[in-house]
Design an enzyme around this catalytic site. Structure first.
Site, mmCIF file in Angstrom:
data_model
loop_
_atom_site.group_PDB
_atom_site.id
_atom_site.type_symbol
_atom_site.label_atom_id
_atom_site.label_comp_id
_atom_site.label_asym_id
_atom_site.label_seq_id
_atom_site.Cartn_x
_atom_site.Cartn_y
_atom_site.Cartn_z
ATOM 1 N N PHE A 93 0.808 -1.228 0.000
ATOM 2 C CA PHE A 93 0.000 0.000 0.000
ATOM 3 C C PHE A 93 0.841 1.278 0.000
ATOM 4 O O PHE A 93 0.315 2.366 0.216
ATOM 5 C CB PHE A 93 -0.969 0.055 1.206
ATOM 6 C CG PHE A 93 -1.822 -1.164 1.356
ATOM 7 C CD1 PHE A 93 -2.897 -1.377 0.502
ATOM 8 C CD2 PHE A 93 -1.550 -2.107 2.326
ATOM 9 C CE1 PHE A 93 -3.689 -2.512 0.626
ATOM 10 C CE2 PHE A 93 -2.330 -3.249 2.464
ATOM 11 C CZ PHE A 93 -3.408 -3.452 1.612
ATOM 12 N N GLU B 269 6.203 -6.613 -8.205
ATOM 13 C CA GLU B 269 6.175 -7.709 -7.225
ATOM 14 C C GLU B 269 7.472 -8.528 -7.282
ATOM 15 O O GLU B 269 7.455 -9.771 -7.255
ATOM 16 C CB GLU B 269 4.959 -8.627 -7.472
ATOM 17 C CG GLU B 269 3.629 -7.902 -7.624
ATOM 18 C CD GLU B 269 3.094 -7.320 -6.322
ATOM 19 O OE1 GLU B 269 3.714 -7.550 -5.258
ATOM 20 O OE2 GLU B 269 2.075 -6.619 -6.378
ATOM 21 N N CYS C 43 3.568 0.406 15.756
ATOM 22 C CA CYS C 43 2.320 -0.377 15.763
ATOM 23 C C CYS C 43 2.487 -1.777 15.162
ATOM 24 O O CYS C 43 1.596 -2.615 15.283
ATOM 25 C CB CYS C 43 1.232 0.371 15.001
ATOM 26 S SG CYS C 43 0.843 1.986 15.716
HETATM 27 P P1 ADP Z 1 1.932 -1.018 -3.454
HETATM 28 O O1 ADP Z 1 2.333 -1.377 -4.856
HETATM 29 O O2 ADP Z 1 3.080 -0.448 -2.666
HETATM 30 O O3 ADP Z 1 1.221 -2.120 -2.710
HETATM 31 P P2 ADP Z 1 -0.062 0.592 -4.763
HETATM 32 O O4 ADP Z 1 0.674 1.483 -5.730
HETATM 33 O O5 ADP Z 1 -0.698 -0.650 -5.332
HETATM 34 O O6 ADP Z 1 0.914 0.200 -3.551
HETATM 35 O O7 ADP Z 1 -1.232 1.393 -4.024
HETATM 36 C C1 ADP Z 1 -1.047 2.644 -3.428
HETATM 37 C C2 ADP Z 1 -2.434 3.209 -3.143
HETATM 38 O O8 ADP Z 1 -3.050 2.414 -2.137
HETATM 39 C C3 ADP Z 1 -2.470 4.609 -2.570
HETATM 40 O O9 ADP Z 1 -2.399 5.609 -3.556
HETATM 41 C C4 ADP Z 1 -3.829 4.630 -1.870
HETATM 42 O O10 ADP Z 1 -4.859 4.941 -2.786
HETATM 43 C C5 ADP Z 1 -4.053 3.172 -1.477
HETATM 44 N N1 ADP Z 1 -3.904 2.872 -0.035
HETATM 45 C C6 ADP Z 1 -4.647 1.957 0.632
HETATM 46 N N2 ADP Z 1 -4.231 1.834 1.916
HETATM 47 C C7 ADP Z 1 -3.187 2.684 2.076
HETATM 48 C C8 ADP Z 1 -2.318 3.003 3.183
HETATM 49 N N3 ADP Z 1 -2.450 2.411 4.375
HETATM 50 N N4 ADP Z 1 -1.350 3.921 2.990
HETATM 51 C C9 ADP Z 1 -1.226 4.522 1.781
HETATM 52 N N5 ADP Z 1 -2.010 4.264 0.699
HETATM 53 C C10 ADP Z 1 -2.985 3.355 0.834
HETATM 54 ZN ZN ZN Z 2 1.369 3.361 13.851
#
Ligand code: ADP
Ligand code: ZN
Length: 204
Positions: free
Chosen positions: A19, A90, A181
């Site tokens: 995320f 990934e 956390c």
């Molecule tokens: P990753 O590839 O690192 O898993 P993504 O690019 O798929 O991340 O997703 C990022 C998006 O996820 C953010 O722009 C936001 O919309 C969403 N999001 C959901 N939960 C969170 C969080 N806890 N912190 C930040 N963004 C989050």
């Molecule tokens: Zn925290």
């Protein structure tokens, strides 16, 4: 050196917890490469078919067509050698072979952009990301928002019980947590049991 363009290659790594925007950042960089009229190819592992078998998809639903491969070696087999920019999403699912493959691609003049989790559900370095960080020309660490307290989060908290290294899932199975956390390897149930006061002698 790229035989088509004479360009020197390099490796960029984008890493952080779930995320944190790794896929968004990868997609942003690849879109910009396309705007620069570069030929782009994107790979993702078969293990991650959460949203689409033919696209990389961010949690914010940004998408880019990708080639699905079951191993790092298959990247070379499916590679269009005319591609100048190679994206890998990934990357933590590819194992140690990805280090050699990324090196070969960069040595042959490709711009290699690698996105992946830098740590696992216990907070340990996730192979092959540490080695990729060492051989990269550029490193970006992305942070998410802690779902407990709102601070910047560098950890991926597993919410379901499993001791497997890889349990593919997203919202509901994992959430982002900050250093304070993060509860490595502790399921919700264990935390509750631990917090419960011990029964007094003689109580049922
Ligand atoms: P990753 O590839 O690192 O898993 P993504 O690019 O798929 O991340 O997703 C990022 C998006 O996820 C953010 O722009 C936001 O919309 C969403 N999001 C959901 N939960 C969170 C969080 N806890 N912190 C930040 N963004 C989050
Ligand atoms: Zn925290």
């Amino acid at each position: 050196m790229d035989i088509f363009t004479g360009q020197a290659g390099w490796i960029e790594v984008v890493c952080g917890p779930m995320f944190s925007g790794k896929s968004e950042e990868l997609i942003r960089r690849l879109r910009r490469a396309r705007i620069a009229r570069k030929r782009v190819q994107v790979f993702k592992p078969t293990i991650d078919d959460r949203y689409s078998a033919t696209e990389i998809v961010s949690h914010g639903d940004q998408r880019l067509p990708s080639d699905v491969v079951s191993s790092a070696k298959e990247i070379l087999e499916k590679l269009d050698w005319r591609a100048q920019v190679i994206g890998v999403d990934e990357s933590n699912f590819f194992g140690p072979d990805l280090v050699d493959i990324a090196t070969q691609l960069a040595d042959s003049g490709k711009q290699v952009i690698i996105a992946g989790l830098d740590t696992d559900y216990l907070g340990r370095p996730f192979t092959p990301m540490p080695d990729l960080l060492c051989i990269a020309e550029s490193i970006t660490k992305t942070l998410a928002i802690c779902m407990r307290c709102g601070h910047p989060a560098k950890h991926t908290q597993r919410l379901v019980e499993s001791s497997e290294l890889i349990v593919v899932g997203a919202t509901g199975m994992y959430e982002a947590r900050c250093r304070r956390c993060f509860e490595p390897g502790v399921s919700k149930q264990e935390v509750m049991d631990f917090a419960r006061p011990p029964k007094a002698a003689g109580q049922g």
